[in-house]
Design a protein around this motif. Structure first.
Motif, PDB file in Angstrom:
ATOM      1  N   ASN A 182      30.610 -21.631  18.991  1.00 11.08           N
ATOM      2  CA  ASN A 182      30.354 -20.312  18.391  1.00 11.08           C
ATOM      3  C   ASN A 182      28.965 -19.760  18.689  1.00 11.08           C
ATOM      4  N   ASN A 183      28.565 -19.851  19.955  1.00 10.93           N
ATOM      5  CA  ASN A 183      27.328 -19.205  20.416  1.00 10.93           C
ATOM      6  C   ASN A 183      26.048 -20.000  20.087  1.00 10.93           C
ATOM      7  N   GLU A 184      26.166 -21.126  19.387  1.00 14.35           N
ATOM      8  CA  GLU A 184      24.953 -21.873  19.032  1.00 14.35           C
ATOM      9  C   GLU A 184      24.236 -22.407  20.268  1.00 14.35           C
ATOM     10  N   GLY A 185      25.009 -22.912  21.226  1.00 16.46           N
ATOM     11  CA  GLY A 185      24.403 -23.422  22.459  1.00 16.46           C
ATOM     12  C   GLY A 185      23.656 -22.341  23.217  1.00 16.46           C
ATOM     13  N   GLU A 186      24.204 -21.127  23.243  1.00 19.12           N
ATOM     14  CA  GLU A 186      23.550 -20.022  23.953  1.00 19.12           C
ATOM     15  C   GLU A 186      22.251 -19.607  23.253  1.00 19.12           C
ATOM     16  N   ILE A 187      22.280 -19.580  21.932  1.00 18.03           N
ATOM     17  CA  ILE A 187      21.055 -19.225  21.186  1.00 18.03           C
ATOM     18  C   ILE A 187      19.980 -20.270  21.445  1.00 18.03           C
ATOM     19  N   ARG A 188      20.352 -21.542  21.379  1.00 18.35           N
ATOM     20  CA  ARG A 188      19.385 -22.618  21.617  1.00 18.35           C
ATOM     21  C   ARG A 188      18.817 -22.515  23.043  1.00 18.35           C
ATOM     22  N   LYS A 189      19.671 -22.223  24.001  1.00 17.14           N
ATOM     23  CA  LYS A 189      19.237 -22.072  25.392  1.00 17.14           C
ATOM     24  C   LYS A 189      18.193 -20.961  25.525  1.00 17.14           C
ATOM     25  N   ARG A 190      18.431 -19.834  24.871  1.00 16.58           N
ATOM     26  CA  ARG A 190      17.478 -18.721  24.960  1.00 16.58           C
ATOM     27  C   ARG A 190      16.148 -19.058  24.293  1.00 16.58           C
ATOM     28  N   LEU A 191      16.206 -19.779  23.185  1.00 19.15           N
ATOM     29  CA  LEU A 191      14.961 -20.179  22.515  1.00 19.15           C
ATOM     30  C   LEU A 191      14.113 -21.068  23.417  1.00 19.15           C
TER      31      LEU A 191
END
Length: 571
Positions: A396-405
């Protein structure tokens, strides 16, 4: 703190807790904490008020040349007239406000409480403003009246102090508690024949914090909503080093991070030999809490310690009703509920805080991360306790958010914590440390090196000790080890990678691990001591031992079967 002072506080904790714990037969911990903490608060404000009165009385009678408070005896015709003048001056509110001391009306002073509590119900206590007799109804009513009088006289406490009449406690139980607190010397304490260097605020602040911890243990899961273990709070504050600026906690509970920051400043002032009270003028605290009871506990906690605070106009949901929308804090720290499910509202779908991606509706972990980033100043840093899943989840998009951080270089350090640290959950946790200025281009006073593109991983899962059968805790040495590791890495002085414990990684290394931030993936295995035995020889020796143990196991199994067969059992 000296050992005598530590022993004094330990014995005081035990004495007061035993007295308070007698209420448990009548109330559960979630309720009797309000009775006990309310009395601690009344005792504190009264003691602080009396300390200020003693200071003022000395000033009124001192003829020092620079003393603007001096009341000369010769200006009055008699000792009685002079004493009356002194008494009247002591009741002027401005003398207390200028020293940041709460004004305590006579009806709310501890001496009044102790004296009136033992009177028979129905006794006339005083006359109100209309000249009507005010009679004693019960001891809980007397305490509530004291709390109400303090709120009337101190606008900042309006609606904060929890009334206790609702719990319908017997008079004798409350009188017992009042007597226990009265028998304890909070001002100018003496222990073992020597005067201690502890002030009323220090002692009662310590007692308040100790009781919060004890109530959290008694309440179990419920208690964890307002109490973060002291060692974890200390660790985060020591790592962030909030000397000055704005400190913000969007899930503040009872305000533990603010208390620890206050202690940190005092300790740092002692080490650097400067005035802690002056340094505290450069710190301001902001908090938010959704639970109304916990919001009040935090405000009382700050009041007892003399910490100025802004907790918003009311208790409120941090995501739906941000009480500090324009705040940009220098230090942000929080221990929010792990993996919180029921947080989403459609009104949040286009929220400006989701700069790095919309968080999943069924888990608030990355909502907390982004809310805190949103409230960081350009030079700000933050520390956030989250469940371990936040370091590796790709749903649910958590991996993408972590990647951007990671790609935008906000992540500075990840710390994996041991299990069993919290009273309310067994979920393994970690600490996220983020900052907006890893290049250190904006903060000239802090001699940190440029850490751009580099990330520190600390695996602290093997640190700590079992405090009891259920809870683990950190020692001061554990806290110092983790803190020193981060600071050495930040400053570029004395840091080195330690297999199994810490590793400074590059962005390329994190990419190879698909932006998973679990420290164990980076620090590797702990180095084993070389015992001098060649590997081939050791392998042969251990294999031989294993064969012998298997053979012995087979022999014992056959013997057991033979014995059982002799007793008539068929196997």
């Amino acid at each position: 703190m000296k050992s005598t002072e530590q022993q004094f506080l330990k014995e005081l904790d035990d004495k007061l807790w035993k007295a308070a714990d007698k209420l448990r037969a009548n109330l559960d911990a979630a309720n009797y904490k309000h009775v006990v903490l309310g009395l601690i608060f009344l005792k504190y404000v009264s003691d602080a008020f009396e300390e200020r009165q003693e200071e003022l009385l000395e000033l009124f009678q001192s003829d020092r040349e620079d003393n603007i408070y001096f009341l000369p005896r010769e200006d009055y015709d008699s000792d009685e007239e002079y004493q009356q003048a002194l008494d009247e001056e002591l009741e002027l509110l401005d003398y207390y406000r200028e020293a940041n001391v709460f004004w305590v009306p006579k009806a709310a002073r501890w001496s009044t409480l102790k004296k009136k509590a033992v009177l028979p119900v129905g006794t006339v206590l005083w006359q109100d403003d209309a000249g009507k007799d005010v009679k004693l109804r019960s001891v809980s009513w007397l305490i509530d009246n004291a709390l109400e009088e303090i709120e009337k006289s101190n606008a900042k406490l309006k609606g904060i102090l929890n009334r206790i009449s609702q719990y319908q406690l017997e008079n004798d139980k409350l009188i017992g508690l009042i007597n226990t607190f009265s028998d304890t010397s909070f001002t100018k304490p003496v222990y073992g024949g020597q005067k201690l260097q502890l002030h009323s605020k220090d002692i009662l602040g310590h007692v308040y914090e100790y009781f919060l911890g004890q109530f959290a243990l008694a309440e179990g899961k419920q208690g964890g909503q307002y109490y973060t273990p002291k060692s974890i709070v200390t660790l985060i504050v020591e790592m962030l080093q909030p000397y000055s600026g704005r400190v913000y906690d969007p899930a503040m509970g009872s305000g533990g991070f603010f208390v620890s920051s206050d202690k940190f400043i005092e300790e740092h002032a002692r080490e650097q030999h400067y005035d802690a009270s002056e340094q505290k003028k450069h710190i301001s605290v902001y908090g938010q809490e959704s639970n109304p009871t916990t919001w009040k506990l935090a405000a009382m906690n700050m009041a007892i310690r003399g910490i100025d605070f802004n907790f918003g106009k009311k208790n409120a949901d941090t995501f739906l009703d941000d009480q500090h929308p324009d705040l940009r804090a220098d230090f942000v720290m929080a221990n929010p509920p792990f993996n919180m499910k029921d947080w989403w509202s459609e009104s949040l779908s286009e929220d400006s805080r989701w700069k790095y991606g919309t968080p999943p509706k069924g888990n608030a972990n990355f909502a907390w991360v982004q809310h805190m980033i949103h409230h960081m100043a350009p030079t700000g840093s933050m520390a956030l306790l989250l469940a371990n899943g936040s370091m590796s989840s790709n749903t649910n998009n958590e991996g993408e958010i972590r990647k951007r951080l990671v790609e935008e270089d906000l992540v500075e350090c990840m710390v994996a914590l041991p299990g069993q640290l919290f009273t309310n959950t067994q979920i393994p946790a970690c600490i996220w440390f983020l900052t907006k200025d890893k290049a250190n281009g904006l903060v000239l006073s802090e001699q940190k090196r440029d850490r751009s593109g580099h990330f520190l991983f600390i695996d602290a899962r093997n640190l700590g000790y079992m405090r009891d059968r259920v809870l683990r805790d950190f020692t001061p040495e554990d806290i110092a080890k983790i803190t020193d590791t981060l600071h050495a890495w930040q400053h570029g002085e004395g840091y080195e990678d330690i297999p199994g414990y810490c590793k400074s990684a590059s962005l390329d290394e994190i990419k190879k691990h698909d932006f998973v931030l679990t420290p164990g993936r980076y620090v590797g295995a702990q180095e084993q001591e070389d015992d001098g035995e060649p590997f081939a020889d050791k392998m042969a020796r251990l294999t031989g031992q294993l064969k012998k143990q298997f053979a012995e196991s087979d022999r014992l199994e056959a013997e057991i079967k033979r014995n059982l067969g002799g007793l008539g059992y068929e196997l």
